[in-house]
Write an enzyme that holds these catalytic residues in place. Structure first.
Site, PDB file in Angstrom:
ATOM      1  N   LYS A 191       0.807  -1.223   0.000  1.00  0.00           N
ATOM      2  CA  LYS A 191       0.000   0.000   0.000  1.00  0.00           C
ATOM      3  C   LYS A 191       0.841   1.275   0.000  1.00  0.00           C
ATOM      4  O   LYS A 191       0.410   2.294  -0.525  1.00  0.00           O
ATOM      5  CB  LYS A 191      -0.974   0.015   1.191  1.00  0.00           C
ATOM      6  CG  LYS A 191      -2.084  -1.014   1.032  1.00  0.00           C
ATOM      7  CD  LYS A 191      -3.232  -0.785   1.992  1.00  0.00           C
ATOM      8  CE  LYS A 191      -4.345  -1.790   1.765  1.00  0.00           C
ATOM      9  NZ  LYS A 191      -5.359  -1.758   2.814  1.00  0.00           N
TER      10      LYS A 191
ATOM     11  N   LYS B  50      -8.649 -12.881  -7.054  1.00  0.00           N
ATOM     12  CA  LYS B  50      -9.693 -12.918  -6.029  1.00  0.00           C
ATOM     13  C   LYS B  50     -10.794 -11.911  -6.357  1.00  0.00           C
ATOM     14  O   LYS B  50     -10.490 -10.807  -6.813  1.00  0.00           O
ATOM     15  CB  LYS B  50      -9.033 -12.505  -4.708  1.00  0.00           C
ATOM     16  CG  LYS B  50      -9.522 -13.237  -3.505  1.00  0.00           C
ATOM     17  CD  LYS B  50      -8.707 -12.856  -2.283  1.00  0.00           C
ATOM     18  CE  LYS B  50      -9.091 -11.505  -1.748  1.00  0.00           C
ATOM     19  NZ  LYS B  50      -8.747 -11.243  -0.362  1.00  0.00           N
TER      20      LYS B  50
ATOM     21  N   LYS C 246     -13.438  -5.755  -4.087  1.00  0.00           N
ATOM     22  CA  LYS C 246     -14.216  -4.519  -4.139  1.00  0.00           C
ATOM     23  C   LYS C 246     -13.560  -3.510  -5.062  1.00  0.00           C
ATOM     24  O   LYS C 246     -14.197  -2.616  -5.570  1.00  0.00           O
ATOM     25  CB  LYS C 246     -14.266  -3.886  -2.744  1.00  0.00           C
ATOM     26  CG  LYS C 246     -15.302  -4.457  -1.824  1.00  0.00           C
ATOM     27  CD  LYS C 246     -15.317  -3.620  -0.535  1.00  0.00           C
ATOM     28  CE  LYS C 246     -15.743  -4.443   0.645  1.00  0.00           C
ATOM     29  NZ  LYS C 246     -14.890  -4.304   1.809  1.00  0.00           N
TER      30      LYS C 246
HETATM   31  P1  AMP Z   1     -11.838  -6.899   2.758  1.00  0.00           P
HETATM   32  O1  AMP Z   1     -13.026  -6.216   2.226  1.00  0.00           O
HETATM   33  O2  AMP Z   1     -10.787  -7.169   1.701  1.00  0.00           O
HETATM   34  O3  AMP Z   1     -11.282  -6.270   4.028  1.00  0.00           O
HETATM   35  O4  AMP Z   1     -12.322  -8.378   3.164  1.00  0.00           O
HETATM   36  C1  AMP Z   1     -13.246  -8.644   4.178  1.00  0.00           C
HETATM   37  C2  AMP Z   1     -13.183 -10.113   4.532  1.00  0.00           C
HETATM   38  O5  AMP Z   1     -13.653 -10.943   3.446  1.00  0.00           O
HETATM   39  C3  AMP Z   1     -11.767 -10.611   4.846  1.00  0.00           C
HETATM   40  O6  AMP Z   1     -11.820 -11.554   5.896  1.00  0.00           O
HETATM   41  C4  AMP Z   1     -11.316 -11.246   3.565  1.00  0.00           C
HETATM   42  O7  AMP Z   1     -10.338 -12.220   3.731  1.00  0.00           O
HETATM   43  C5  AMP Z   1     -12.635 -11.853   3.022  1.00  0.00           C
HETATM   44  N1  AMP Z   1     -12.644 -11.863   1.551  1.00  0.00           N
HETATM   45  C6  AMP Z   1     -12.465 -10.794   0.724  1.00  0.00           C
HETATM   46  N2  AMP Z   1     -12.528 -11.154  -0.570  1.00  0.00           N
HETATM   47  C7  AMP Z   1     -12.749 -12.507  -0.591  1.00  0.00           C
HETATM   48  C8  AMP Z   1     -12.921 -13.483  -1.634  1.00  0.00           C
HETATM   49  N3  AMP Z   1     -12.880 -13.150  -2.925  1.00  0.00           N
HETATM   50  N4  AMP Z   1     -13.141 -14.770  -1.281  1.00  0.00           N
HETATM   51  C9  AMP Z   1     -13.206 -15.106   0.037  1.00  0.00           C
HETATM   52  N5  AMP Z   1     -13.065 -14.257   1.049  1.00  0.00           N
HETATM   53  C10 AMP Z   1     -12.830 -12.951   0.771  1.00  0.00           C
END
Ligand code: AMP
Ligand code: TRP
Length: 327
Positions: A110, A191, A194
């Site tokens: 980042k 993956k 968002k």
């Molecule tokens: P974030 O919005 O990246 O902070 O993710 C929120 C939670 O969702 C975290 O625990 C991530 O590891 C999980 N997460 C985010 N994207 C994915 C994905 N594509 N598949 C599975 N888990 C995810």
């Protein structure tokens, strides 16, 4: 057991967040005491628009409730409503080495090595350690990408305990299984995220039915003429089968059998409906509470209960460190 986890208020969850993280949060509430936090102080480590941030805080809190976390039994709250997080972060910062922080891969990604990157981005893991240690947490359910942050939390806790025994509970991470990784609909090798510029790469929990159908229809497949699970050679269709399976509760074998002799058109049509059916109650509940007084009341109550727990830990921490006027 005491469970703690946090999500940054950076936007509406997609089905990857739901299947990977939120669903686990809901399951864990059956047998544990859980705190689920909207970590707004973490969100300002990168530039944010205050109006958008405020909305996203409420979006995330409402989604926690909409997916089924019970705010009466568990604690849903906003991080900055409990000022002890920042206070404990300072104390922990005095027990963290700059060397270990500079090894964090999320910081390296980042900050891009720029000198003008905010110090908060550098100390981000210490605030996360404070979130966790403040509540005597036993278990932290998080994605694999947070492994390094959990490790440093444990290292800090052990280091402080060596100086001042009994200060912290040393927490464990609970990591998602590989199968819980939901991939992008347009590129099965990355993956679902968002931040991807292509909105059809993901399905948001609040997408309308037509958008869901369209996203599924546009999803990448391959040129084989059958539906089969083969993660290595056929990652796109394997990802769609995983999504189908977790939302419908059917095994992948059963779905493959149901689709014998069918093409992608029919399979995708069914998949769209499976997702729509599963998300419908979440969306309905979300719309009911997102702008309601109930949401604000639940968050206020959540932060009061979190505050009371945090206050007890802070008293112990300050006593052990010799801080303050009276103990
Ligand atoms: P974030 O919005 O990246 O902070 O993710 C929120 C939670 O969702 C975290 O625990 C991530 O590891 C999980 N997460 C985010 N994207 C994915 C994905 N594509 N598949 C599975 N888990 C995810
Ligand atoms: N860093 C986590 C993420 O980006 C969010 C987070 C902040 C968190 N504090 C936490 C997760 C405490 C678990 C426990 O996903």
């Amino acid at each position: 057991m005491r469970i703690f986890s946090g999500v940054q208020p950076t936007g509406i969850f997609h089905i990857g967040d739901y299947l990977g993280a939120l669903k686990q949060f809901v399951q864990l509430q059956e047998e544990n005491h859980c705190l689920y936090c909207v970590v707004d102080l973490h969100a300002i480590t990168l530039p944010t628009d205050p109006k958008v941030l405020k909305e996203h805080i409420l979006d995330v809190a409402a989604l926690y409730m909409a997916v089924g976390i019970d705010p009466k039994k568990q604690i849903i709250f906003v991080q900055s409503d409990v000022p002890y997080h920042s206070e404990l972060a300072w104390i922990l910062m005095c027990n963290t080495y700059t060397g270990e922080l500079s090894r964090m891969t999320q910081y390296k990604d980042k900050s891009k090595g720029e000198e003008s990157s905010p110090a908060g981005l550098f100390t981000y893991p210490v605030l996360m350690a404070a979130d966790i240690l403040l509540y005597d947490t036993d278990t932290v359910p998080v994605g694999n990408d947070q492994k390094q942050h959990i490790e440093i939390t444990r290292d800090i806790a052990v280091r402080v305990n060596n100086k001042f025994p009994g200060t912290f509970v040393v927490p464990e991470g609970r990591f998602l299984k590989e199968g819980a990784r939901i991939m992008s609909l347009d590129d099965p090798l990355t993956k679902m995220s968002k931040s991807s510029p292509n909105p059809f790469s993901r399905i948001s929990l609040l997408d309308d039915e037509d958008t869901i159908r369209k996203a599924v229809k546009k999803a990448t497949t391959d040129s084989f003429d059958n539906i089969a699970y083969d993660e290595k050679n056929r990652p796109a269709v394997s990802n769609l089968l995983t999504i189908y399976s977790v939302f419908s509760g059917m095994t992948i074998e059963k779905i493959v059998k149901l689709n014998e002799g069918k093409g992608y058109g029919a399979f995708k049509k069914d998949l769209g409906e499976v997702i729509i059916t599963a998300l419908r109650p979440i969306k309905e509940r979300y719309e009911e509470i997102r702008n309601s007084e109930e949401l604000v009341v639940c968050l206020r109550d959540g932060s009061e209960r979190a505050y009371a727990l945090a206050e007890k830990t802070m008293k112990r921490v300050k006593d052990n460190f010799g801080l303050g006027t009276v103990s």
